[in-house]
Every structure is written in C-alpha cells, then in structure tokens.
Design a protein around this motif. Structure first.
Motif, mmCIF file in Angstrom:
data_model
loop_
_atom_site.group_PDB
_atom_site.id
_atom_site.type_symbol
_atom_site.label_atom_id
_atom_site.label_comp_id
_atom_site.label_asym_id
_atom_site.label_seq_id
_atom_site.Cartn_x
_atom_site.Cartn_y
_atom_site.Cartn_z
ATOM 1 N N UNK A 69 0.850 -1.191 0.000
ATOM 2 C CA UNK A 69 0.000 0.000 0.000
ATOM 3 C C UNK A 69 0.885 1.239 0.000
ATOM 4 N N UNK A 70 0.633 2.132 -0.936
ATOM 5 C CA UNK A 70 1.402 3.377 -1.047
ATOM 6 C C UNK A 70 0.566 4.523 -0.500
ATOM 7 N N UNK A 71 1.131 5.262 0.454
ATOM 8 C CA UNK A 71 0.463 6.438 1.027
ATOM 9 C C UNK A 71 1.073 7.699 0.421
ATOM 10 N N UNK A 72 0.253 8.432 -0.320
ATOM 11 C CA UNK A 72 0.713 9.692 -0.905
ATOM 12 C C UNK A 72 0.071 10.845 -0.148
ATOM 13 N N UNK A 73 0.866 11.789 0.284
ATOM 14 C CA UNK A 73 0.335 12.918 1.049
ATOM 15 C C UNK A 73 1.260 14.117 0.921
ATOM 16 N N UNK A 74 0.720 15.267 1.243
ATOM 17 C CA UNK A 74 1.526 16.486 1.245
ATOM 18 C C UNK A 74 1.803 16.849 2.704
ATOM 19 N N UNK A 75 3.077 16.936 3.054
ATOM 20 C CA UNK A 75 3.458 17.098 4.457
ATOM 21 C C UNK A 75 2.806 18.318 5.109
ATOM 22 N N UNK A 76 2.788 19.443 4.405
ATOM 23 C CA UNK A 76 2.218 20.656 4.988
ATOM 24 C C UNK A 76 0.700 20.578 5.120
ATOM 25 N N UNK A 77 0.123 19.589 4.491
ATOM 26 C CA UNK A 77 -1.334 19.486 4.458
ATOM 27 C C UNK A 77 -1.886 18.467 5.455
ATOM 28 N N UNK A 78 -1.166 17.333 5.627
ATOM 29 C CA UNK A 78 -1.796 16.256 6.418
ATOM 30 C C UNK A 78 -0.798 15.280 7.039
ATOM 31 N N UNK A 121 5.423 -0.791 -7.546
ATOM 32 C CA UNK A 121 5.542 -1.982 -6.700
ATOM 33 C C UNK A 121 4.326 -2.167 -5.797
ATOM 34 N N UNK A 122 3.381 -1.232 -5.840
ATOM 35 C CA UNK A 122 2.252 -1.264 -4.909
ATOM 36 C C UNK A 122 0.979 -1.768 -5.577
ATOM 37 N N UNK A 123 0.106 -2.337 -4.732
ATOM 38 C CA UNK A 123 -1.177 -2.858 -5.195
ATOM 39 C C UNK A 123 -2.332 -1.898 -4.894
ATOM 40 N N UNK A 124 -2.112 -0.976 -3.953
ATOM 41 C CA UNK A 124 -3.113 0.026 -3.590
ATOM 42 C C UNK A 124 -2.430 1.373 -3.448
ATOM 43 N N UNK A 125 -3.127 2.413 -3.887
ATOM 44 C CA UNK A 125 -2.597 3.767 -3.771
ATOM 45 C C UNK A 125 -3.609 4.600 -3.003
ATOM 46 N N UNK A 126 -3.205 5.089 -1.837
ATOM 47 C CA UNK A 126 -4.073 5.919 -1.006
ATOM 48 C C UNK A 126 -3.600 7.366 -1.105
ATOM 49 N N UNK A 157 -0.067 10.598 -10.790
ATOM 50 C CA UNK A 157 -0.065 10.276 -12.220
ATOM 51 C C UNK A 157 0.395 8.841 -12.448
ATOM 52 N N UNK A 158 1.413 8.441 -11.714
ATOM 53 C CA UNK A 158 1.940 7.076 -11.850
ATOM 54 C C UNK A 158 0.897 6.036 -11.456
ATOM 55 N N UNK A 159 0.143 6.327 -10.404
ATOM 56 C CA UNK A 159 -0.878 5.376 -9.946
ATOM 57 C C UNK A 159 -2.056 5.316 -10.909
ATOM 58 N N UNK A 160 -2.482 6.462 -11.439
ATOM 59 C CA UNK A 160 -3.651 6.513 -12.308
ATOM 60 C C UNK A 160 -3.437 5.769 -13.627
ATOM 61 N N UNK A 161 -2.201 5.693 -14.075
ATOM 62 C CA UNK A 161 -1.948 5.014 -15.349
ATOM 63 C C UNK A 161 -1.830 3.503 -15.185
ATOM 64 N N UNK A 162 -1.949 3.029 -13.928
ATOM 65 C CA UNK A 162 -1.851 1.599 -13.658
ATOM 66 C C UNK A 162 -3.225 1.036 -13.273
ATOM 67 N N UNK A 163 -3.354 -0.266 -13.417
ATOM 68 C CA UNK A 163 -4.620 -0.921 -13.092
ATOM 69 C C UNK A 163 -4.636 -1.324 -11.621
ATOM 70 N N UNK A 164 -4.594 -0.311 -10.742
ATOM 71 C CA UNK A 164 -4.650 -0.564 -9.303
ATOM 72 C C UNK A 164 -5.692 0.378 -8.695
#
Length: 223
Positions: A69-78, A121-126, A157-164
């Motif tokens: 599971x990949x956690x994407x976040x903006x440090x100043x935001x959350x 390398x991830x199966x889920x993108x949060x 962008x990387x996650x959206x172009x993949x089937x996850x």
C-alpha cells in the motif's frame, strides 16, 4: 497346642506383611502418578518457546501477505493524520507492506523514474487529501499540482496510469476537487470513489471500513 499358636501367628504375620506390601506399593504408585502429572521445567520451557514461536509466526505472516500500500500525502497538508493512518495500516497489514515516504533518491537519478518505480511496486494507492491538498502553492504562488515536477502529482499520475485501486482519503473535512481545478493528467482522479477519515471518536471506525474495503480486493488465501 503350641504348634497351633505358631501356625496362627504365622498366618497373621503373612497377612500383615501382605498388607504392608500392598500399602507401600499403593503409596509409591500415587507418588509416581503425581510426579508424572506435573510438567517438567524442560516441558514448561518448550511450551513457552512454542507460544513465542506462534506469536512470532503470526506477526511474520502479516508481512508475507501479497499486498503493498502506497500512502501519498503532502506534508504541509496532512502529515499528522497520515501518521495515524499509517500506524493503523501497519498494525493490521504489517510493517513491510506500507510505504509512506519514498527512500532518499540517489544522487544523479531521475526522481520521476524513482517515484514511478516506487508506485509500480504497490497494489493500492491511497491519496491523502486535506483542505490544502489542492490549494498549496510555492513561493511564486503557483499551485504545486500545476507543476509537473511536484512529487504528489508524479505519484498520483503514476498510480492513475496503472490498473490498481486509487483511493482518495479525505481528511479534515476536505472534499473531492472539481475536474476544472486539476491538470488534465489528474482529472481521472475525481471519478475515484473515496472515503472520509474523521478525527476521534470516528477515526477507528472509519479506518476499519477502509481496511475492510482493501481486504475485499485481496484473494481469500492472502488474508
């Protein structure tokens, strides 16, 4: 007469000896039985070691689940709420299955390729979306998301172009962005079904819903 007394005495003596032997054997058998029913120190040690091994195996099995599971976040935001979300995911799925911060990018490497490789390398993108996720700007008042070099944009962008599954995680009363506020490459994000993770007392219930949703995508033999 004397012979009769001797005979009677002998009979009584034999009976007493027999009774003594019977009681002695009974007492000895009772001790042996009691001793055998008590676990030895070696047995107790083996039991404790087996228990530890079971707990260790159970913990290791979490990290062997085929799930990243990949956690994407903006440090100043959350950053703070993302830390809580990360801790719950690690507790449930195992430490080795959750990616929160990409490792240091090697000198001379193309950071776009490095981030893309990490997401691949991830199966889920949060995608953790807080109230400033869309509106965060640099020193020139340019939206970070309008910058092709922005890390959060590259990851998404990387996650959206993949089937996850790409799951928006809305925190701090944030709402999904509108399509006309996003770059063209990120517009598919607005159609991804997401979930709100609220603060206490709803935090853990919301996280349970999220984890059940993730498990729903997994083969049964991976749970």
């Amino acid at each position: 007469m004397q012979q009769s007394l001797i005979l009677e005495f002998s009979i009584v003596l034999v009976i007493l000896i027999g009774l003594f032997i019977f009681l002695w054997k009974k007492k000895l058998f009772s001790k042996i039985r009691k001793k055998s029913s008590l676990p030895s120190k070696e047995s107790e040690l083996n039991t404790k070691q087996s228990t530890k091994l079971i707990h260790k195996t159970s913990s290791e099995e979490k990290s062997k689940v085929i799930l990243k599971i990949f956690l994407s976040y903006r440090r100043d935001d959350s950053s703070d709420i993302t830390g809580r979300i990360y801790d719950r995911l690690v507790q449930h799925f195992g430490d080795g299955n959750i990616f929160k911060d990409v490792d240091s990018i090697p000198l001379g490497a193309d950071f776009r390729d490095h981030l893309d490789s990490a997401v691949s390398k991830c199966h889920f993108f949060l995608a953790i979306v807080g109230p400033d996720w869309l509106y965060a700007r640099d020193d020139d008042s340019t939206s970070y998301l309008n910058n092709p070099s922005d890390f959060v944009r590259i990851e998404l962008e990387s996650a959206l172009k993949r089937d996850i599954p790409v799951i928006p995680i809305l925190v701090r009363k944030a709402t999904m962005p509108l399509g006309n506020t996003l770059p063209e490459s990120l517009k598919p994000f607005i159609y991804r079904n997401g979930i709100s993770i609220r603060p206490d007392p709803d935090f853990h219930n919301d996280m349970d819903r999220l984890m059940r949703a993730i498990e729903h995508h997994l083969p049964k033999n991976n749970l």
